[in-house]
Motif scaffolding. Structure first.
Motif, PDB file in Angstrom:
ATOM      1  N   LYS A   1      -2.107  -2.151  -6.082  1.00  0.00           N
ATOM      2  CA  LYS A   1      -3.083  -1.766  -7.204  1.00  0.00           C
ATOM      3  C   LYS A   1      -2.331  -2.209  -8.322  1.00  0.00           C
ATOM      4  O   LYS A   1      -3.456  -2.738  -9.273  1.00  0.00           O
ATOM      5  CB  LYS A   1      -3.055  -0.169  -7.109  1.00  0.00           C
ATOM      6  CG  LYS A   1      -3.938   0.526  -6.145  1.00  0.00           C
ATOM      7  CD  LYS A   1      -3.776   2.002  -6.245  1.00  0.00           C
ATOM      8  CE  LYS A   1      -4.539   2.697  -5.282  1.00  0.00           C
ATOM      9  NZ  LYS A   1      -4.667   4.397  -5.067  1.00  0.00           N
TER      10      LYS A   1
ATOM     11  N   ARG B   1      -3.523  -5.919  -8.371  1.00  0.00           N
ATOM     12  CA  ARG B   1      -5.037  -6.328  -8.600  1.00  0.00           C
ATOM     13  C   ARG B   1      -5.363  -5.920 -10.041  1.00  0.00           C
ATOM     14  O   ARG B   1      -6.048  -6.668 -10.541  1.00  0.00           O
ATOM     15  CB  ARG B   1      -5.525  -5.473  -7.856  1.00  0.00           C
ATOM     16  CG  ARG B   1      -7.269  -5.626  -7.623  1.00  0.00           C
ATOM     17  CD  ARG B   1      -7.903  -4.450  -8.559  1.00  0.00           C
ATOM     18  NE  ARG B   1      -7.640  -3.347  -8.274  1.00  0.00           N
ATOM     19  CZ  ARG B   1      -7.798  -2.278  -9.103  1.00  0.00           C
ATOM     20  NH1 ARG B   1      -8.273  -2.543 -10.523  1.00  0.00           N
ATOM     21  NH2 ARG B   1      -7.563  -1.097  -9.049  1.00  0.00           N
TER      22      ARG B   1
ATOM     23  N   GLU C   1      -5.268  -5.959  -2.450  1.00  0.00           N
ATOM     24  CA  GLU C   1      -4.283  -4.543  -2.548  1.00  0.00           C
ATOM     25  C   GLU C   1      -3.567  -4.428  -1.507  1.00  0.00           C
ATOM     26  O   GLU C   1      -2.555  -3.359  -1.261  1.00  0.00           O
ATOM     27  CB  GLU C   1      -5.141  -3.365  -2.996  1.00  0.00           C
ATOM     28  CG  GLU C   1      -6.147  -3.699  -4.437  1.00  0.00           C
ATOM     29  CD  GLU C   1      -6.724  -2.398  -4.741  1.00  0.00           C
ATOM     30  OE1 GLU C   1      -6.395  -1.211  -4.548  1.00  0.00           O
ATOM     31  OE2 GLU C   1      -7.881  -2.689  -5.151  1.00  0.00           O
ATOM     32  N   THR C   2      -4.026  -5.030  -0.294  1.00  0.00           N
ATOM     33  CA  THR C   2      -3.526  -4.499   1.046  1.00  0.00           C
ATOM     34  C   THR C   2      -3.213  -5.642   1.852  1.00  0.00           C
ATOM     35  O   THR C   2      -2.512  -5.562   3.154  1.00  0.00           O
ATOM     36  CB  THR C   2      -4.886  -3.804   1.998  1.00  0.00           C
ATOM     37  OG1 THR C   2      -5.792  -4.654   1.824  1.00  0.00           O
ATOM     38  CG2 THR C   2      -5.386  -2.515   1.292  1.00  0.00           C
TER      39      THR C   2
ATOM     40  N   THR D   1       0.857  -1.245   0.010  1.00  0.00           N
ATOM     41  CA  THR D   1       0.064   0.045   0.047  1.00  0.00           C
ATOM     42  C   THR D   1       1.041   1.245   0.118  1.00  0.00           C
ATOM     43  O   THR D   1       0.087   2.270  -0.196  1.00  0.00           O
ATOM     44  CB  THR D   1      -0.984  -0.039   1.299  1.00  0.00           C
ATOM     45  OG1 THR D   1      -0.195  -0.029   2.476  1.00  0.00           O
ATOM     46  CG2 THR D   1      -2.097  -1.068   1.352  1.00  0.00           C
TER      47      THR D   1
ATOM     48  N   SER E   1     -13.100  -4.287 -10.319  1.00  0.00           N
ATOM     49  CA  SER E   1     -13.016  -4.017  -8.793  1.00  0.00           C
ATOM     50  C   SER E   1     -12.040  -3.013  -8.257  1.00  0.00           C
ATOM     51  O   SER E   1     -10.656  -3.224  -8.933  1.00  0.00           O
ATOM     52  CB  SER E   1     -13.291  -5.098  -8.160  1.00  0.00           C
ATOM     53  OG  SER E   1     -12.231  -5.831  -8.385  1.00  0.00           O
ATOM     54  N   ARG E   2     -12.259  -2.349  -7.593  1.00  0.00           N
ATOM     55  CA  ARG E   2     -11.194  -1.394  -6.795  1.00  0.00           C
ATOM     56  C   ARG E   2     -11.158  -1.654  -5.283  1.00  0.00           C
ATOM     57  O   ARG E   2     -12.210  -2.121  -4.653  1.00  0.00           O
ATOM     58  CB  ARG E   2     -11.380  -0.122  -7.140  1.00  0.00           C
ATOM     59  CG  ARG E   2     -11.229   0.060  -8.673  1.00  0.00           C
ATOM     60  CD  ARG E   2     -11.278   1.748  -8.913  1.00  0.00           C
ATOM     61  NE  ARG E   2     -11.547   2.156 -10.172  1.00  0.00           N
ATOM     62  CZ  ARG E   2     -10.586   1.869 -11.321  1.00  0.00           C
ATOM     63  NH1 ARG E   2      -9.383   1.973 -10.982  1.00  0.00           N
ATOM     64  NH2 ARG E   2     -10.975   2.291 -12.444  1.00  0.00           N
ATOM     65  N   ASN E   3      -9.992  -1.298  -4.700  1.00  0.00           N
ATOM     66  CA  ASN E   3     -10.124  -1.597  -3.062  1.00  0.00           C
ATOM     67  C   ASN E   3     -10.416  -2.878  -2.778  1.00  0.00           C
ATOM     68  O   ASN E   3     -11.185  -3.235  -1.633  1.00  0.00           O
ATOM     69  CB  ASN E   3     -10.906  -0.384  -2.494  1.00  0.00           C
ATOM     70  CG  ASN E   3     -10.555   1.156  -2.929  1.00  0.00           C
ATOM     71  OD1 ASN E   3      -9.400   1.297  -2.995  1.00  0.00           O
ATOM     72  ND2 ASN E   3     -11.724   1.913  -3.160  1.00  0.00           N
ATOM     73  N   THR E   4      -9.866  -3.962  -3.200  1.00  0.00           N
ATOM     74  CA  THR E   4     -10.094  -5.373  -3.080  1.00  0.00           C
ATOM     75  C   THR E   4      -8.970  -5.777  -1.966  1.00  0.00           C
ATOM     76  O   THR E   4      -7.853  -5.129  -1.993  1.00  0.00           O
ATOM     77  CB  THR E   4      -9.927  -6.270  -4.291  1.00  0.00           C
ATOM     78  OG1 THR E   4      -8.819  -6.207  -4.746  1.00  0.00           O
ATOM     79  CG2 THR E   4     -11.101  -5.694  -5.121  1.00  0.00           C
TER      80      THR E   4
END
Length: 200
Positions: free
Chosen positions: A69, A72, A105-106, A56, A99-102
């Protein structure tokens, strides 16, 4: 007596016959390359990254970019293509529906699981598909575009697209002082070329 000349139609049929015999080989090679590219990302998560925070951390050189990011986004292209080709025709593909913020990503654990799931789906779906399976691609360039393509072409593109993002991951990893496997972020054709030069 002169030998008979093949008609354009028979030549075309012969070409299609050869193409159909070569198709499993061509698809197999695309599957091999796609799998290798995604396994580079799994190796990155397992053996290069040491914390979830590294997924991140924002790049100073590529605004808005993080390793998570990029992983993903590249994986999404494979997943969207596999979703489309797994459904009955007509096949309509739109890479902008992602999709985003899956979790991947973290979280390194989520990233590993998601990437491995994608590899497993490739192994399941690609052998059942056809190179020339028609797909209608919807794209924004930034103007809306609709164009015809094929499964084989889009699988090749998904791999090339991932390599592009792996090269940006390499930049961010460099900023963070992360040691990476040497071939990460290089296209397969580049690796083959480098190997051939090393043998001279």
């Amino acid at each position: 007596m002169s030998s008979p000349t093949a008609s354009p139609h028979s030549a075309a049929v012969s070409h299609l016959d050869v193409a159909s015999k070569d198709e499993p080989v061509a698809l197999g090679r695309l599957l091999e390359v796609s799998t290798a590219i995604l396994r580079q990302a799994v190796d990155l998560v397992d053996n290069s990254l040491t914390s979830d925070e590294q997924l991140t951390t924002h790049s100073n050189y590529i605004p808005g970019s993080t390793i998570g990011k990029h992983l993903r986004h590249a994986r999404d292209h494979f997943a969207l293509l596999l979703d489309v080709i797994s459904e009955p025709a007509p096949h309509v593909l739109n890479y902008d529906k992602r999709s985003r913020n899956t979790p991947m990503e973290t979280s390194r654990t989520a990233a590993r699981e998601t990437l491995n799931d994608c590899i497993a789906r490739l192994q399941e779906v690609v052998p059942q598909a056809r190179m020339g399976q028609p797909i209608t691609l919807h794209a924004v360039t930034p103007y809306p575009q609709v164009m015809g393509t094929t499964f084989g072409r889009e699988l090749w593109f998904a791999g090339l697209h991932a390599i592009h993002h792996w090269s940006m991951v390499r930049v961010i990893a460099g900023e963070l002082g992360i040691q990476m496997e040497e071939s990460f972020g290089f296209a397969p054709s580049t690796l083959v070329h480098m190997e051939s030069k090393a043998k001279i």
